[in-house]
Write an enzyme that holds these catalytic residues in place. Sequence first.
Site, PDB file in Angstrom:
ATOM      1  N   GLY A 158       0.781  -1.242   0.000  1.00  0.00           N
ATOM      2  CA  GLY A 158       0.000   0.000   0.000  1.00  0.00           C
ATOM      3  C   GLY A 158       0.805   1.281   0.000  1.00  0.00           C
ATOM      4  N   ASP A 209       0.865   3.494   4.255  1.00  0.00           N
ATOM      5  CA  ASP A 209      -0.303   4.081   3.597  1.00  0.00           C
ATOM      6  C   ASP A 209      -1.333   4.586   4.606  1.00  0.00           C
ATOM      7  OD1 ASP A 209      -0.930   1.502   4.399  1.00  0.00           O
ATOM      8  OD2 ASP A 209      -1.851   0.887   2.515  1.00  0.00           O
ATOM      9  N   ASP A 268      -4.723   2.135  10.999  1.00  0.00           N
ATOM     10  CA  ASP A 268      -6.113   1.858  11.357  1.00  0.00           C
ATOM     11  C   ASP A 268      -6.115   1.434  12.835  1.00  0.00           C
ATOM     12  OD1 ASP A 268      -8.856   1.352  10.853  1.00  0.00           O
ATOM     13  OD2 ASP A 268      -8.462  -0.697  10.241  1.00  0.00           O
ATOM     14  N   GLY A 281      -3.672   0.086  14.326  1.00  0.00           N
ATOM     15  CA  GLY A 281      -2.328   0.357  14.818  1.00  0.00           C
ATOM     16  C   GLY A 281      -1.488  -0.898  14.998  1.00  0.00           C
ATOM     17  N   LEU A 319       1.604  -1.306  12.446  1.00  0.00           N
ATOM     18  CA  LEU A 319       2.757  -0.441  12.703  1.00  0.00           C
ATOM     19  C   LEU A 319       3.445  -0.775  14.019  1.00  0.00           C
ATOM     20  CD1 LEU A 319       2.316   3.234  11.579  1.00  0.00           C
ATOM     21  CD2 LEU A 319       4.117   1.601  11.041  1.00  0.00           C
ATOM     22  N   ASP A 354      -5.780  -0.885  -1.660  1.00  0.00           N
ATOM     23  CA  ASP A 354      -6.487  -1.799  -2.545  1.00  0.00           C
ATOM     24  C   ASP A 354      -7.864  -2.193  -2.058  1.00  0.00           C
ATOM     25  OD1 ASP A 354      -5.216  -3.289  -0.365  1.00  0.00           O
ATOM     26  OD2 ASP A 354      -6.002  -5.053  -1.386  1.00  0.00           O
TER      27      ASP A 354
END
Length: 188
Positions: free
Chosen positions: A48, A105, A108, A110, A113, A164
């Site tokens: 992404g 990208d 959300d 988390g 990450l 996507d």
Amino acid sequence: MPHSHESYLDHILIDEDALQNRIAELGAEISADYARKQGIVLVCVLRGGVMFLCDLMRHINVPHAIDFLAVSSYGSGARKSTGVVRIEQDLRTNIEGRHVLIIEDIVDSGYTLAAIQRFLDVRRPASLKICTLLNKQERREIEVPMDYVGFNIGDEFVFGYGLDLDELYRNLPFIGVVKPGVELPEGF
Ligand code: IMP
Ligand code: MG
């Protein structure tokens, strides 16, 4: 045969001009912050983050390397993170002692990450920072410190510009919101 993106698009949330203007600003900000640093590596999260990396790096005027990390956190077709993050492809660069900036990208829940951070932190980079194009703050389930955020968005499923719908439509130059209740395309 998958349909054109228009069958899934409710409306454009961030158009091409707004994206490109904000990315130029982020690039300038990053260039200023890293001006006196050496050994900068932009770590793009596949897949992404690819569009964002390519446009952003054109605005970063300090010497830097790029590398890629592939992760998966969704079951195929799912729209929600499972919380179980798998690293599918590791970096080629040794990041010990280097200034690492993660290029993502969207953040959300988390979980993705947070997992990437733990995965890279043990390699003792000189610094480890995060740059995300989109941030869904109200969906956060685990705290992740973000250093650069392009846009804060609400709790909507978006696609285009790297993001996507079942692997399709990453090529769109804008960020669009998916029609509520629409069935996802038969992707890959
Ligand atoms: P998190 O682990 O819940 O923060 O999920 C992060 C990942 O989920 C991102 O890297 C995206 O690949 C994906 N994701 C989250 N929200 C969206 C969305 O609205 N559209 C497309 N992908 C998304
Ligand atoms: Mg992703």
